[in-house]
Design an enzyme around this catalytic site. Structure first.
Site, mmCIF file in Angstrom:
data_model
loop_
_atom_site.group_PDB
_atom_site.id
_atom_site.type_symbol
_atom_site.label_atom_id
_atom_site.label_comp_id
_atom_site.label_asym_id
_atom_site.label_seq_id
_atom_site.Cartn_x
_atom_site.Cartn_y
_atom_site.Cartn_z
ATOM 1 N N LYS A 108 -3.661 3.737 3.678
ATOM 2 C CA LYS A 108 -4.833 2.994 2.642
ATOM 3 C C LYS A 108 -6.498 3.697 1.747
ATOM 4 O O LYS A 108 -7.088 3.396 1.303
ATOM 5 C CB LYS A 108 -5.631 1.489 3.637
ATOM 6 C CG LYS A 108 -4.255 0.810 4.015
ATOM 7 C CD LYS A 108 -4.755 -0.034 4.924
ATOM 8 C CE LYS A 108 -3.825 -0.853 5.410
ATOM 9 N NZ LYS A 108 -3.463 -1.640 6.934
ATOM 10 N N LYS A 131 1.070 -1.026 -0.112
ATOM 11 C CA LYS A 131 -0.105 -0.349 -0.119
ATOM 12 C C LYS A 131 0.872 0.835 0.427
ATOM 13 O O LYS A 131 0.786 2.096 -0.137
ATOM 14 C CB LYS A 131 -1.193 0.337 0.918
ATOM 15 C CG LYS A 131 -0.229 0.702 2.958
ATOM 16 C CD LYS A 131 -0.739 -1.748 3.356
ATOM 17 C CE LYS A 131 0.241 -1.744 4.491
ATOM 18 N NZ LYS A 131 -0.407 -2.740 4.441
HETATM 19 N N1 LIG Z 1 2.315 -8.692 6.513
HETATM 20 C C1 LIG Z 1 0.939 -8.622 6.317
HETATM 21 O O1 LIG Z 1 0.736 -9.064 7.156
HETATM 22 C C2 LIG Z 1 0.587 -7.978 5.220
HETATM 23 C C3 LIG Z 1 -0.594 -7.439 5.192
HETATM 24 C C4 LIG Z 1 -1.282 -6.931 3.570
HETATM 25 C C5 LIG Z 1 0.204 -6.184 2.838
HETATM 26 N N2 LIG Z 1 1.317 -6.632 3.418
HETATM 27 C C6 LIG Z 1 2.791 -6.112 2.729
HETATM 28 O O2 LIG Z 1 3.585 -6.589 2.072
HETATM 29 C C7 LIG Z 1 4.320 -6.297 2.068
HETATM 30 C C8 LIG Z 1 5.960 -7.108 3.096
HETATM 31 O O3 LIG Z 1 5.373 -7.516 3.994
HETATM 32 P P1 LIG Z 1 5.626 -8.182 5.440
HETATM 33 O O4 LIG Z 1 5.230 -8.644 6.377
HETATM 34 O O5 LIG Z 1 5.362 -9.563 4.487
HETATM 35 O O6 LIG Z 1 7.796 -8.093 5.151
HETATM 36 P P2 LIG Z 1 8.888 -8.748 5.043
HETATM 37 O O7 LIG Z 1 8.386 -10.515 6.134
HETATM 38 O O8 LIG Z 1 9.529 -7.814 5.961
HETATM 39 O O9 LIG Z 1 8.465 -9.966 4.350
HETATM 40 C C9 LIG Z 1 9.556 -8.930 2.770
HETATM 41 C C10 LIG Z 1 9.925 -9.778 2.205
HETATM 42 O O10 LIG Z 1 10.869 -9.363 0.856
HETATM 43 C C11 LIG Z 1 12.527 -9.216 0.564
HETATM 44 N N3 LIG Z 1 12.930 -8.459 -0.087
HETATM 45 C C12 LIG Z 1 12.668 -7.743 0.587
HETATM 46 N N4 LIG Z 1 13.635 -6.349 0.220
HETATM 47 C C13 LIG Z 1 14.187 -6.778 -0.726
HETATM 48 C C14 LIG Z 1 15.028 -6.821 -1.696
HETATM 49 N N5 LIG Z 1 15.352 -5.518 -1.627
HETATM 50 N N6 LIG Z 1 15.682 -7.419 -2.653
HETATM 51 C C15 LIG Z 1 15.254 -9.104 -2.741
HETATM 52 N N7 LIG Z 1 14.265 -9.616 -2.042
HETATM 53 C C16 LIG Z 1 13.661 -8.596 -1.000
HETATM 54 C C17 LIG Z 1 13.126 -9.850 1.708
HETATM 55 O O11 LIG Z 1 13.063 -10.837 2.332
HETATM 56 P P3 LIG Z 1 14.482 -10.523 2.307
HETATM 57 O O12 LIG Z 1 15.306 -9.108 3.166
HETATM 58 O O13 LIG Z 1 16.040 -12.253 2.867
HETATM 59 O O14 LIG Z 1 15.400 -9.942 1.202
HETATM 60 C C18 LIG Z 1 11.115 -11.434 2.491
HETATM 61 O O15 LIG Z 1 11.033 -12.007 2.553
HETATM 62 C C19 LIG Z 1 4.893 -4.951 2.220
HETATM 63 O O16 LIG Z 1 4.438 -4.526 1.298
HETATM 64 C C20 LIG Z 1 3.001 -4.840 3.018
HETATM 65 O O17 LIG Z 1 2.470 -3.437 2.945
HETATM 66 C C21 LIG Z 1 1.932 -7.310 4.100
#
Ligand SMILES: NC(=O)c1ccc[n+]([C@@H]2O[C@H](COP(=O)([O-])OP(=O)(O)OC[C@H]3O[C@@H](n4cnc5c(N)ncnc54)[C@H](OP(=O)(O)O)[C@@H]3O)[C@@H](O)[C@H]2O)c1
Length: 420
Positions: free
Chosen positions: A188, A88
């Protein structure tokens, strides 16, 4: 998400008529690749490799952040790929650029997971309510804040203590700033408004307040009024075509549907001219609800891709060429009922003086509750106003706070009574 794609592969193929295959995966941590049982030859530390990969049809961006994600998504669209994103912040900041690129490249972009994770609110606004003239949206879009407020209310524990608990239970990030200061809710709300009214708007222009400075005593006074405090994202289309948007803590009736949304849950009320108010509530975040929304977008795109039709509705349900800039109602002109807690010295006459400051600006009082002497001999006075312009209210509060008998800054919150 990989679990859903693997475990439900046959069902997904049956639904789409297309076999979905994982072509590549990017993360900067190679240990993760083997942990997930992935073939290392398909993995990369650089998501740009996937954006440019000749065999990738649909790129899924769940990396978070803005700049790198923007570059990857734009590259994917330019390389003929469709995109699914859960980001978002990316769309609130760079949505215009990304939606324009998707239209110019004739590619699709799905972002159901970006607002309220598991709730299909984007589908509702973009498709199911496409014939509806939306009048207002009132939403709890941040599960972290709703968890904190729920426990402040139920256990009468202060913000800092409940935040720490939320962090230890995984309901709040290690850095919760964007959640608790209302910024995430503003992202949002900007997206919901784009979908509801087919407009462009800057999320930074939304008057936004968070819950980080909310005193616990407000929870008790709200309860006396049979209300609860929620971090609400509100949008209302005014008769003159301007949009009144706000994010901040607000009082809602405790018995209302919105008032009864407890814990790390989201709820969105959409009020239209034919259907009337619809409320959708459920898991707004979390790994599996979010993954479900991502895969649902993936399936939609896979179907449309297989049929070679594209998504005539465009990313927001409005063709990019028809999305004009929203005209926003400035905060001072927005009309709302308000809760005020005035903290005065225990001397006669303060109520009359405060009422005078409100009356001078045409603000009428709906209820007054005077409480017994509090700490340090101060007397809290709780006032509920009728609807008034926020600018007039701000002026009145400034005048009240400047009175010599006032001991502390007046606490002001909106009251949103007209929720089912
Ligand atoms: N978690 C939720 O419940 C939720 C709900 C709705 C929306 N979202 C959205 O989903 C997105 C991710 O959230 P999350 O909570 O899942 O975050 P997260 O746990 O930090 O996961 C992000 C993933 O992306 C990878 N990553 C990040 N930067 C990278 C890069 N430059 N190159 C390659 N890989 C990269 C990270 O792996 P490495 O660190 O190993 O690179 C990790 O596996 C966000 O935009 C968030 O707003 C999440």
């Amino acid at each position: 998400m990989l679990h859903i794609l693997g475990a439900h592969a046959r069902e997904l193929e049956r639904r789409t008529g297309t076999r979905l295959e994982l072509t590549g995966f990017a993360s900067r941590t190679p240990a993760r690749w083997s942990e997930l049982g992935l073939d290392a030859t398909k993995c990369s530390a650089d998501p740009m490799d996937l954006a440019r990969h000749p065999n990738v049809d649909i790129l899924i961006e769940v990396m978070g952040g803005v700049e790198t994600a923007r570059n990857v998504v734009l590259e994917a669209l330019a390389s003929g790929k469709d995109v699914v994103t859960a980001n978002k912040a990316l769309l609130a900041e760079k949505g215009d650029e990304i939606f324009k690129a998707s239209a110019e490249n004739g590619r699709m972009i799905g972002f159901e997971a970006s607002v309220c994770g598991g709730l299909p609110i984007i589908h509702l606004l973009k498709r199911s309510l496409a014939a509806e003239r939306i009048q207002r949206i009132v939403a709890i879009v941040n599960g972290t804040c709703n968890y904190i407020l729920t426990h402040m209310i139920a256990d009468r524990r202060p913000f800092d203590e409940v935040l720490k608990e939320a962090q230890s239970l995984g309901y709040a990030e290690a850095d919760p700033t964007l959640d608790i200061n209302g910024g995430d809710s503003a992202h949002k709300l900007a997206l919901l408004s784009m979908l509801g009214w087919g407009v462009r708007l800057d999320h930074a222009a939304i008057p936004t307040a968070g819950i980080e400075a909310l005193p616990l005593v407000e929870v008790a006074y709200a309860a006396e009024l049979k209300m609860v405090i929620k971090l609400l994202a509100c949008a209302r289309m005014e008769d003159d075509g301007r949009l009144a948007l706000s994010v901040g803590p607000a009082l809602v009736p405790a018995g209302s549907v919105i008032g009864q949304v407890h814990g790390a849950v989201n709820a969105v009320l959409v009020d239209g001219d034919h259907v009337g108010p619809i409320v959708m509530s459920g898991a707004g975040a979390g790994q599996m609800p979010t993954a479900n929304a991502v895969v649902a977008d993936l399936l939609d795109i896979a179907r449309l891709r297989a049929a070679e039709t594209g998504d005539a509705a465009g990313p927001t349900g409005f063709p990019e060429s028809s999305r004009g800039q929203a005209t926003l109602v400035p905060r001072e002109e927005q009309v709302a009922a308000n809760y005020l807690r005035i903290t005065a010295m225990d001397v006669p006459g303060i109520l009359a003086e405060a009422a005078g400051a409100l009356a001078e600006r045409g603000i009428s009082i709906a209820q007054v509750h005077q409480h017994g002497r509090g700490m340090g001999g101060s007397v809290p006075v709780v006032i509920l106003t009728h609807e008034a312009k926020q600018g007039d209210l701000d002026q009145a509060v400034r005048a009240i706070d400047a009175m010599p008998k006032i001991k502390d800054k007046t606490v002001v919150m909106r009251v949103v009574e007209e929720v089912p």
